[in-house]
Motif scaffolding. Structure first.
Motif, PDB file in Angstrom:
ATOM      1  N   VAL A   1       0.848  -1.192   0.000  1.00 59.86           N
ATOM      2  CA  VAL A   1       0.000   0.000   0.000  1.00 59.86           C
ATOM      3  C   VAL A   1       0.879   1.235   0.000  1.00 59.86           C
ATOM      4  CG1 VAL A   1      -1.804   1.279   1.214  1.00 59.86           C
ATOM      5  CG2 VAL A   1      -1.800  -1.231   1.274  1.00 59.86           C
ATOM      6  N   LEU A   2       0.621   2.125  -0.938  1.00 62.43           N
ATOM      7  CA  LEU A   2       1.362   3.380  -1.051  1.00 62.43           C
ATOM      8  C   LEU A   2       0.425   4.531  -0.745  1.00 62.43           C
ATOM      9  CD1 LEU A   2       3.911   4.980  -1.870  1.00 62.43           C
ATOM     10  CD2 LEU A   2       3.066   4.918  -4.234  1.00 62.43           C
ATOM     11  N   ASP A   3       0.759   5.299   0.285  1.00 63.86           N
ATOM     12  CA  ASP A   3      -0.010   6.459   0.728  1.00 63.86           C
ATOM     13  C   ASP A   3       0.678   7.703   0.176  1.00 63.86           C
ATOM     14  OD1 ASP A   3      -1.184   8.562   2.121  1.00 63.86           O
ATOM     15  OD2 ASP A   3      -0.964   7.646   4.100  1.00 63.86           O
TER      16      ASP A   3
ATOM     17  N   ARG B   1      -0.846  12.340   6.693  1.00 65.89           N
ATOM     18  CA  ARG B   1      -0.517  10.987   7.149  1.00 65.89           C
ATOM     19  C   ARG B   1      -0.341  10.952   8.661  1.00 65.89           C
ATOM     20  NH1 ARG B   1       1.232   5.987   5.364  1.00 65.89           N
ATOM     21  NH2 ARG B   1       2.916   5.003   6.552  1.00 65.89           N
ATOM     22  N   ALA B   2       0.145  12.055   9.239  1.00 64.16           N
ATOM     23  CA  ALA B   2       0.336  12.105  10.683  1.00 64.16           C
ATOM     24  C   ALA B   2      -0.977  11.939  11.437  1.00 64.16           C
ATOM     25  CB  ALA B   2       1.002  13.415  11.076  1.00 64.16           C
ATOM     26  N   GLY B   3      -2.101  12.176  10.776  1.00 61.35           N
ATOM     27  CA  GLY B   3      -3.397  12.023  11.412  1.00 61.35           C
ATOM     28  C   GLY B   3      -3.914  10.603  11.442  1.00 61.35           C
ATOM     29  N   GLY B   4      -3.165   9.671  10.864  1.00 55.73           N
ATOM     30  CA  GLY B   4      -3.589   8.269  10.843  1.00 55.73           C
ATOM     31  C   GLY B   4      -3.326   7.659   9.475  1.00 55.73           C
ATOM     32  N   PHE B   5      -2.884   6.391   9.457  1.00 57.02           N
ATOM     33  CA  PHE B   5      -2.570   5.753   8.185  1.00 57.02           C
ATOM     34  C   PHE B   5      -2.790   4.249   8.269  1.00 57.02           C
ATOM     35  CE2 PHE B   5       1.290   6.296  10.687  1.00 57.02           C
ATOM     36  CZ  PHE B   5       1.839   5.015  10.707  1.00 57.02           C
ATOM     37  N   VAL B   6      -2.876   3.616   7.129  1.00 57.88           N
ATOM     38  CA  VAL B   6      -3.067   2.172   7.069  1.00 57.88           C
ATOM     39  C   VAL B   6      -1.795   1.490   7.563  1.00 57.88           C
ATOM     40  CG1 VAL B   6      -3.511   0.190   5.573  1.00 57.88           C
ATOM     41  CG2 VAL B   6      -4.704   2.356   5.158  1.00 57.88           C
ATOM     42  N   GLU B   7      -1.961   0.613   8.517  1.00 56.19           N
ATOM     43  CA  GLU B   7      -0.807  -0.091   9.084  1.00 56.19           C
ATOM     44  C   GLU B   7      -0.032  -0.809   7.976  1.00 56.19           C
ATOM     45  OE1 GLU B   7       0.132  -3.280  12.674  1.00 56.19           O
ATOM     46  OE2 GLU B   7      -1.789  -3.355  11.602  1.00 56.19           O
ATOM     47  N   GLY B   8       1.293  -0.612   7.973  1.00 55.66           N
ATOM     48  CA  GLY B   8       2.142  -1.271   6.996  1.00 55.66           C
ATOM     49  C   GLY B   8       2.281  -0.539   5.679  1.00 55.66           C
ATOM     50  N   SER B   9       1.524   0.535   5.487  1.00 49.83           N
ATOM     51  CA  SER B   9       1.628   1.285   4.237  1.00 49.83           C
ATOM     52  C   SER B   9       2.920   2.082   4.181  1.00 49.83           C
ATOM     53  CB  SER B   9       0.425   2.222   4.077  1.00 49.83           C
ATOM     54  OG  SER B   9       0.417   3.192   5.107  1.00 49.83           O
ATOM     55  N   VAL B  10       3.355   2.368   2.977  1.00 54.41           N
ATOM     56  CA  VAL B  10       4.525   3.208   2.744  1.00 54.41           C
ATOM     57  C   VAL B  10       4.033   4.610   2.405  1.00 54.41           C
ATOM     58  CG1 VAL B  10       6.533   3.610   1.256  1.00 54.41           C
ATOM     59  CG2 VAL B  10       5.926   1.279   1.951  1.00 54.41           C
ATOM     60  N   GLY B  11       4.533   5.609   3.098  1.00 49.61           N
ATOM     61  CA  GLY B  11       4.122   6.980   2.850  1.00 49.61           C
ATOM     62  C   GLY B  11       5.144   7.730   2.023  1.00 49.61           C
TER      63      GLY B  11
END
Length: 463
Positions: free
Chosen positions: A375-377, A384-394
């Motif tokens: 997963v690419l964010d 992103r600092a407000g919450g993101f999918v666990e394991g995703s790359v930002g």
């Protein structure tokens, strides 16, 4: 009586203004395609006699220089602005008469060192106070213009100056004064996301952090919240200081499939203007997708290496013309070529490419099957600092091309906050042969879909 007409430029998040007394008009911060302002003046039956510039703009090429010459109007800038053309230099405290309107010049540094605001009163009424103020990149709706566009050596000084400028406007103008800012409607020139579409000095006194918080606290929070701004901004100030050329919006030459392929293979940008959904369903291999429905010109100017020839692909001549008009606003003056129709008309013998679009529920279904997809964010870091999918790359959208080696192995599921930026990045990755799935969904749906979300405090939330 003073009438203010607004000319919106939503692709850049800016507004320009025409104010008149029924006979003569002034213009503030016109965009480069100044024919829109002239049309507004013609419709109102007024004559433009003065063009005011609040500052040397960093997010677009001004139309003020050419508008003034086309109409015979005076072109007014801060006398200290370092420009290479003749203009009328004005300074703090000066009053300019435009018909029955009296325009008081206010030095309001913060967005730039020489930034000006313009408070306008009805000179036909003895002793009248200002009823409107054009604040450019100073006091915005619930925010201010950002202070970091001139580089880190100036940022701290300008941040403190911005606080003082906001306080000056609040102290010297009546609470009923209507505020008309240039930035704050999606422009990256705004320090934070502005709120609302109209306001007054009194309303800002009650709600604007620059007017409700102490200087050191406000500056600290302002600087902590600043994020990246578009790379093309570096070219706007020099263009505006030099006096931009007039624009040419005539239609460029039409390209056939063979020419399009030559341009793609040469590393030029061939940009498909259709929606992300249409692009995903079928597109010419090697093209990129920046749809007209979002911040088209901001992201094209940000992502494309400056000076790269650009070719536009649109479903209709009107789509191509709209994109061409947006491009001249940031100094991309002539597309190398254009093509209209359907992707089948553009590809020649090369098969069309496609990729999957999905939702966060589709991604959650992958997790339910025991898979751990890449997963690419591509949201910006504060998002992103407000919450993101666990394991995703930002990797923020504007860094993807420079950090392409960090993109996880495909198939990679690409998401942003709403789908537009994900579609852009999916197209960029697809053009480089990376297998992608574009998530066309709001990030707010990720947690309800059952995806594991890392909350701001660093705890994992799985629902």
């Amino acid at each position: 009586m003073i009438t203010v007409l607004t000319v919106e430029t939503p692709g850049l998040g800016d507004r320009s203004y025409l104010a008149h007394d029924g006979e003569v008009a002034l213009v503030v911060d016109p965009q480069r395609d100044h024919d829109r302002i002239r049309a507004a003046a013609d419709e109102a039956g007024v004559r433009i006699t003065h063009v005011f510039e609040s500052h040397i703009h960093n997010d677009y090429v001004t139309g003020g220089f050419r508008l003034a010459r086309a109409t015979g109007a005076q072109y007014l800038l801060n006398a200290d602005d370092p420009v290479s053309f003749e203009r009328v230099g004005v300074r703090d405290g000066q009053v300019v008469e435009v018909g029955t309107m009296h325009v008081r010049v206010l030095h309001t540094p913060g967005h730039t060192h020489t930034h000006l605001s313009f408070a306008v009163s009805d000179g036909s009424v003895p002793g009248a106070e200002p009823t409107v103020v054009f604040t450019g990149g100073s006091l915005l709706y619930g925010s201010t213009g950002r202070p970091d566009l001139l580089g880190p050596d100036h940022t701290d000084t300008l941040a403190h100056a911005q606080w003082h400028s906001a306080r000056r406007l609040a102290a010297e103008l009546p609470d009923t004064t209507e505020i008309f800012p240039t930035h704050g409607f999606g422009s990256f020139c705004s320090a934070t996301q502005a709120t609302g579409t109209a306001s007054t000095i009194g309303a800002e006194k009650a709600a604007n952090p620059a007017l409700t918080r102490e200087q050191d606290e406000w500056v600290r929070e302002l600087l902590a919240g600043l994020d990246a701004f578009p790379a093309y901004y570096a070219h706007m100030g020099p263009a505006n200081s030099a006096g931009p050329d007039e624009i040419d919006l005539s239609t460029p030459a039409e390209a056939d499939p063979a020419e399009l392929r030559r341009r793609i293979d040469a590393g030029e940008w061939v940009v498909d203007l259709r929606t992300g959904t249409a692009f995903a369903a079928g597109h010419v291999a090697g093209t990129v997708n920046i749809g007209l429905g979002g911040q088209f010109v901001t992201y094209l100017g940000w992502l494309m290496p400056w000076g790269t020839p650009v070719t536009l692909l649109g479903e209709s001549p009107a789509d191509v013309a709209e994109a061409q008009r947006e491009l001249v606003r940031i100094g991309v003056d002539r597309p190398a070529a254009v093509a209209t129709g359907k992707p089948e008309d553009w590809t020649g013998p090369t098969p069309l490419r496609s990729f999957r679009q999905a939702t966060f529920a589709d991604l959650a279904a992958e997790y339910d099957r025991g898979a751990r997809p890449s997963v690419l964010d591509v949201r910006r870091n504060p998002e992103r600092a407000g919450g993101f999918v666990e394991g995703s790359v930002g990797i923020p959208i504007h860094e993807v091309l420079d950090r392409i080696d960090e993109v996880p192995a495909g198939p990679v599921w690409v998401h942003c906050a709403g789908g537009y930026r994900a579609a852009v990045v999916a197209g960029l990755l697809d053009a480089r042969g990376i297998e992608v799935v574009a998530i066309d969904d709001a990030f707010g749906n990720a947690e309800p879909a059952g995806l594991p979300i890392v909350a701001p405090a660093g705890t994992t939330v799985t629902t």
